[in-house]
Design a protein around this motif. Structure first.
Motif, short mmCIF file in Angstrom:
data_model
loop_
_atom_site.label_atom_id
_atom_site.label_comp_id
_atom_site.label_asym_id
_atom_site.label_seq_id
_atom_site.Cartn_x
_atom_site.Cartn_y
_atom_site.Cartn_z
N GLY A 19 0.79 -1.21 0.00
CA GLY A 19 0.00 0.00 0.00
C GLY A 19 0.83 1.27 0.00
N LYS A 20 2.10 1.18 0.34
CA LYS A 20 2.96 2.36 0.41
C LYS A 20 3.53 2.67 -0.97
N HIS A 21 3.51 3.96 -1.28
CA HIS A 21 4.03 4.43 -2.57
C HIS A 21 4.80 5.72 -2.33
N GLY A 66 1.52 17.88 -10.63
CA GLY A 66 1.43 18.36 -12.00
C GLY A 66 0.11 18.00 -12.65
N LYS A 67 -0.59 17.07 -12.02
CA LYS A 67 -1.87 16.60 -12.55
C LYS A 67 -2.91 16.46 -11.44
N ASN A 68 -2.49 15.89 -10.32
CA ASN A 68 -3.39 15.61 -9.20
C ASN A 68 -2.98 16.40 -7.96
N VAL A 69 -3.99 16.69 -7.14
CA VAL A 69 -3.76 17.34 -5.86
C VAL A 69 -4.12 16.33 -4.78
N TYR A 70 -3.19 16.11 -3.85
CA TYR A 70 -3.41 15.16 -2.77
C TYR A 70 -3.36 15.88 -1.42
N ASP A 71 -4.37 15.66 -0.59
CA ASP A 71 -4.32 16.14 0.78
C ASP A 71 -3.26 15.34 1.51
N LEU A 72 -2.66 15.93 2.53
CA LEU A 72 -1.62 15.26 3.30
C LEU A 72 -2.07 15.11 4.75
N SER A 73 -1.91 13.93 5.29
CA SER A 73 -2.31 13.69 6.69
C SER A 73 -1.40 14.45 7.65
N VAL A 88 7.04 12.22 -1.25
CA VAL A 88 6.21 11.86 -0.10
C VAL A 88 5.99 10.35 -0.16
N THR A 89 6.36 9.67 0.91
CA THR A 89 6.12 8.24 0.99
C THR A 89 4.95 8.01 1.92
N GLY A 90 4.00 7.20 1.46
CA GLY A 90 2.84 6.93 2.28
C GLY A 90 1.82 6.09 1.54
N THR A 91 0.66 5.99 2.14
CA THR A 91 -0.43 5.18 1.60
C THR A 91 -1.53 6.10 1.11
N LEU A 92 -1.97 5.90 -0.12
CA LEU A 92 -3.01 6.74 -0.70
C LEU A 92 -4.39 6.18 -0.41
N ASP A 93 -5.24 7.04 0.12
CA ASP A 93 -6.67 6.74 0.22
C ASP A 93 -7.28 7.35 -1.04
N ALA A 94 -7.45 6.52 -2.07
CA ALA A 94 -7.88 7.00 -3.37
C ALA A 94 -9.25 7.67 -3.32
N LYS A 95 -10.12 7.21 -2.47
CA LYS A 95 -11.47 7.79 -2.38
C LYS A 95 -11.40 9.24 -1.91
N GLY A 96 -10.58 9.48 -0.89
CA GLY A 96 -10.47 10.83 -0.35
C GLY A 96 -9.31 11.62 -0.91
N LYS A 97 -8.51 10.99 -1.80
CA LYS A 97 -7.31 11.61 -2.37
C LYS A 97 -6.41 12.18 -1.28
N THR A 98 -6.25 11.40 -0.21
CA THR A 98 -5.40 11.79 0.91
C THR A 98 -4.26 10.80 1.03
N ILE A 99 -3.06 11.33 1.22
CA ILE A 99 -1.90 10.47 1.46
C ILE A 99 -1.67 10.41 2.97
N GLN A 100 -1.68 9.20 3.50
CA GLN A 100 -1.30 8.97 4.89
C GLN A 100 0.22 9.00 4.90
N VAL A 101 0.79 10.09 5.33
CA VAL A 101 2.22 10.36 5.17
C VAL A 101 3.07 9.56 6.15
N ASP A 102 4.09 8.88 5.60
CA ASP A 102 5.12 8.24 6.42
C ASP A 102 6.35 9.12 6.48
N SER A 103 6.72 9.73 5.34
CA SER A 103 7.89 10.60 5.31
C SER A 103 7.81 11.58 4.15
N ILE A 104 8.50 12.71 4.32
CA ILE A 104 8.62 13.71 3.26
C ILE A 104 10.10 14.10 3.19
N SER A 105 10.63 14.11 1.98
CA SER A 105 12.02 14.53 1.79
C SER A 105 12.13 15.33 0.50
N ALA A 106 13.18 16.15 0.43
CA ALA A 106 13.40 16.95 -0.78
C ALA A 106 13.67 16.03 -1.96
#
Length: 108
Positions: A19-21, A66-73, A88-106
């Motif tokens: 589930g993580k991407h 560039g195409k999609n907007v994702y909310d961030l947990s 951003v590494t995490g799990t996408l809730d496709a229905k809500g277009k929210t990423i359950q964030v595990d990590s963010i890096s440059a």
């Protein structure tokens, strides 16, 4: 009896990992969600506009790829990456277009 338990636990771990991407895009806010700050221009730079929209307009941090907007947990970590390209590494809730964030890096 322990072998079936081990197999079940291994399958559960593999399923959870699938589930993580990693998503790459720009940290922006949901007011200027396509990272175009020319209309709001809440500061001289895009980063200052993002930060101002968050603090003054109650906006939330989002990732625009560039195409999609994702909310961030996670709404704390993105602050230091405002208007920057990130991974951003995490799990996408496709229905809500929210990423359950595990990590963010440059992004490089």
């Amino acid at each position: 009896m322990t072998r079936p338990i081990v197999v079940i636990l291994a399958l559960a771990a593999v399923s959870a990992a699938q589930g993580k991407h990693t998503f790459t895009g720009v940290i922006t806010d949901n007011v200027c969600s396509t990272a175009d700050h020319s209309q709001m221009r809440m500061g001289p730079t895009d980063a200052e506009c993002v930060t101002a929209c968050i603090s003054e307009h109650g906006a939330t941090y989002v990732l625009y790829d560039g195409k999609n907007v994702y909310d961030l947990s996670d709404q704390k970590t993105p602050e230091r990456f405002a208007a920057r390209r990130v991974k951003v590494t995490g799990t996408l809730d496709a229905k809500g277009k929210t990423i359950q964030v595990d990590s963010i890096s440059a992004a490089k």
